[in-house]
Design a protein around this motif. Sequence first.
Motif, PDB file in Angstrom:
ATOM      1  N   GLY A   1      -2.688  -9.740   3.851  1.00 26.40           N
ATOM      2  CA  GLY A   1      -3.395  -9.193   3.507  1.00 26.40           C
ATOM      3  C   GLY A   1      -2.519  -7.803   2.338  1.00 26.40           C
ATOM      4  N   LEU A   2      -2.098  -8.817   1.576  1.00 29.23           N
ATOM      5  CA  LEU A   2      -2.206  -8.213  -0.380  1.00 29.23           C
ATOM      6  C   LEU A   2      -0.388  -7.460  -0.027  1.00 29.23           C
ATOM      7  N   GLY A   3      -0.058  -7.942   1.233  1.00 29.38           N
ATOM      8  CA  GLY A   3       1.440  -7.063   1.042  1.00 29.38           C
ATOM      9  C   GLY A   3       1.012  -6.005   2.370  1.00 29.38           C
ATOM     10  N   VAL A   4       0.488  -5.912   2.946  1.00 31.30           N
ATOM     11  CA  VAL A   4       0.093  -4.840   3.531  1.00 31.30           C
ATOM     12  C   VAL A   4       0.731  -5.521   4.917  1.00 31.30           C
ATOM     13  N   LEU A   5       1.666  -6.436   5.076  1.00 28.17           N
ATOM     14  CA  LEU A   5       1.134  -7.083   6.848  1.00 28.17           C
ATOM     15  C   LEU A   5       2.238  -7.050   7.065  1.00 28.17           C
TER      16      LEU A   5
ATOM     17  N   VAL B   1       4.970  -0.149  -3.802  1.00 28.94           N
ATOM     18  CA  VAL B   1       3.346  -0.402  -3.162  1.00 28.94           C
ATOM     19  C   VAL B   1       3.779  -1.645  -2.550  1.00 28.94           C
ATOM     20  N   GLN B   2       4.058  -2.167  -2.965  1.00 31.00           N
ATOM     21  CA  GLN B   2       3.807  -4.025  -2.471  1.00 31.00           C
ATOM     22  C   GLN B   2       5.892  -4.042  -2.283  1.00 31.00           C
ATOM     23  N   SER B   3       6.351  -3.450  -3.048  1.00 32.85           N
ATOM     24  CA  SER B   3       7.854  -3.551  -2.611  1.00 32.85           C
ATOM     25  C   SER B   3       8.820  -3.354  -1.394  1.00 32.85           C
ATOM     26  N   GLY B   4       7.945  -2.127  -1.005  1.00 28.05           N
ATOM     27  CA  GLY B   4       8.386  -1.277   0.329  1.00 28.05           C
ATOM     28  C   GLY B   4       8.543  -1.428   1.294  1.00 28.05           C
ATOM     29  N   TYR B   5       8.991  -1.008   2.430  1.00 23.65           N
ATOM     30  CA  TYR B   5       8.828  -1.513   4.064  1.00 23.65           C
ATOM     31  C   TYR B   5       9.590  -2.289   4.362  1.00 23.65           C
ATOM     32  N   CYS B   6      11.056  -2.744   3.775  1.00 23.15           N
ATOM     33  CA  CYS B   6      11.163  -3.615   4.106  1.00 23.15           C
ATOM     34  C   CYS B   6      11.682  -5.334   3.502  1.00 23.15           C
ATOM     35  N   ARG B   7      10.395  -5.700   2.573  1.00 28.67           N
ATOM     36  CA  ARG B   7      10.195  -6.858   1.785  1.00 28.67           C
ATOM     37  C   ARG B   7      10.594  -7.416   1.677  1.00 28.67           C
ATOM     38  N   THR B   8      11.677  -5.908   0.277  1.00 23.92           N
ATOM     39  CA  THR B   8      12.943  -7.124  -0.024  1.00 23.92           C
ATOM     40  C   THR B   8      14.748  -7.055   0.624  1.00 23.92           C
TER      41      THR B   8
ATOM     42  N   THR C   1       6.406   6.191  -4.813  1.00 21.42           N
ATOM     43  CA  THR C   1       4.854   5.704  -4.184  1.00 21.42           C
ATOM     44  C   THR C   1       5.270   4.577  -3.122  1.00 21.42           C
ATOM     45  N   SER C   2       4.601   4.719  -2.169  1.00 18.88           N
ATOM     46  CA  SER C   2       4.872   4.225  -1.705  1.00 18.88           C
ATOM     47  C   SER C   2       3.372   4.003  -0.933  1.00 18.88           C
ATOM     48  N   ALA C   3       3.033   2.240  -0.254  1.00 19.54           N
ATOM     49  CA  ALA C   3       1.874   2.386   0.329  1.00 19.54           C
ATOM     50  C   ALA C   3       1.414   0.962   1.108  1.00 19.54           C
ATOM     51  N   LYS C   4       0.696  -0.071   1.230  1.00 20.99           N
ATOM     52  CA  LYS C   4       0.405  -0.950   1.812  1.00 20.99           C
ATOM     53  C   LYS C   4       0.880  -1.785   3.101  1.00 20.99           C
ATOM     54  N   SER C   5       2.690  -2.210   3.423  1.00 24.59           N
ATOM     55  CA  SER C   5       2.403  -1.963   5.330  1.00 24.59           C
ATOM     56  C   SER C   5       3.404  -0.887   5.538  1.00 24.59           C
TER      57      SER C   5
ATOM     58  N   LEU D   1      -3.568   0.396   8.371  1.00 22.76           N
ATOM     59  CA  LEU D   1      -4.547   1.042   8.248  1.00 22.76           C
ATOM     60  C   LEU D   1      -4.278   2.223   6.946  1.00 22.76           C
ATOM     61  N   PRO D   2      -5.468   2.601   6.281  1.00 23.25           N
ATOM     62  CA  PRO D   2      -5.488   2.210   4.405  1.00 23.25           C
ATOM     63  C   PRO D   2      -4.315   3.965   4.767  1.00 23.25           C
ATOM     64  N   LEU D   3      -3.457   4.207   4.550  1.00 26.85           N
ATOM     65  CA  LEU D   3      -2.734   5.210   3.976  1.00 26.85           C
ATOM     66  C   LEU D   3      -1.291   4.736   2.994  1.00 26.85           C
ATOM     67  N   SER D   4      -1.363   6.450   2.013  1.00 26.11           N
ATOM     68  CA  SER D   4       0.202   5.963   0.852  1.00 26.11           C
ATOM     69  C   SER D   4       0.742   7.244   1.202  1.00 26.11           C
ATOM     70  N   ALA D   5       2.294   7.119   0.011  1.00 25.03           N
ATOM     71  CA  ALA D   5       2.810   7.761   0.232  1.00 25.03           C
ATOM     72  C   ALA D   5       3.278   8.732  -0.967  1.00 25.03           C
TER      73      ALA D   5
END
Length: 458
Positions: free
Chosen positions: A65-69, A264-271, A291-295, A300-304
């Motif tokens: 989902g473009l790095g969201v999932l 936004v794309q690299s956050g939430y454990c991806r790396t 800044t963070s977002a996506k996953s 659900l749409p949210l960012s920080a």
Amino acid sequence: MSELRLSVPKMVTELPGRKSKELLKLREENVPGGVSYGIPTFIKRGEGAMFEDVDGNIMMDFAGGLGVLNIGYSHPEVVEVVKEQCEKFFHTSINIIQYEQYIRLAEKLNRLVPGDFKKKTMLVNSGAEANENAIKIARRYTGRSEIVTFTGAFHGRTSLTMALTSKVKPYKFGFGPFSAGIHRAEFPYIYRRPKGISEENAVKYFVEKLRNFFLEEVNLEEVAAIIIEPVQGEGGFITAPMEYVKELRKVCDENGILLICDEVQSGYCRTGRMFACDYWAEHGIYTDIMTSAKSIAGGLPLSAVTARAEIIESSQAGGIGGTYCGNPVAATAALKVIEIMERDNFADKANHIADIAMNRLNEMKEKYEIIGDVRGLGAMMAIELVKDQETKEPAKDEIKEIIKECNKQGLVVLDAGVRGNNIRFLMPLVITDEQLNFGLDIIENAIVKVCESVYSCC
Ligand SMILES: Cc1ncc(COP(=O)(O)O)c(C=O)c1O
């Protein structure tokens, strides 16, 4: 555990199948072509790394989902808390009636974002909106106007973030004039360093270029912030080398400039860490604003925007935020997503995926001339395809064919890069080893097939 979650691709129709074809026709009549689509199929349901389309095809998702999932489709625990929250209330707006989830999530992010100093977090809706706010806050705090961004950067599609973004087509073409005060330095893209510069000397070369940039392009005293992706996403999954990041931090410290890290794309454990800038912290480097977002909320749409408290506190009340920012359902999902990621050690899952996939991709590089570079940080991995290893001419047409071939075999993959010649991997981190290897087999088969048809050999 349900069947779909543990399945592997199984195609029962060509793409698009009959129902997808009908829906595509409806889409064409009603949705502008500027809203692009990658694959001609419509999802019915998703679980883990897998989804079923409306025609009964079982497919695997390496685009997430473009790095969201990162947490996968429909994580049962996330689904449960979202359902519960929906039954209580959807929305109030934090600007009017308070709700606990916003505050709890801010508290959690202030703890998770690296740096042993007081931080505060505001919630918004998208990656672009988070970056817009980061820039607003940096300008407000420093009283300066100028912003430094990079070649290959992607920070969003709004007016200000489009100016920060690098790729002209499709993101900027015809949409100008762009926001003023933006200056673009060269990102240290080691694979595409100038000929004659060795890999060992490449970082030094890019650091020198950065120093010249501040002599030739913009006065350091006027710069409010430097915004950088620790691993460029749309740019082709290129990691900023640590020595380069150290130089950026030094320039910022010596000149009163803020460092903004776009996760936004690299956050939430991806790396392989909660955030890619955790690797910076291991070298004593901290970002001022992240800044963070996506996953963050599993879809659900949210960012920080998380920042040093004194920086983010510089805005007057009402100056930052918006109607939907930090929606209670999305914030509830995010709290659960982060809880699961910490509890089940998703950073380790990313490193495990990287171990398997990087091995296989490097083996493929040895076998197939078309693979010019294999790179990545944790499970944020990409291969760069070239027509010629020496000239590095991008294999852009071949990549389109490889992606189409993967789709035919039931795998969704995405391209990336200013030249569009990278395949990036953003598979959900809950993927099983069997599924991962199955997906990599599909990619290898597609490379072989396309190379055979284009070059008569690989
Ligand atoms: C690094 C980065 N920043 C910002 C954005 C923009 O996020 P959004 O599409 O949610 O506005 C993206 C989206 O791909 C991204 O990868």
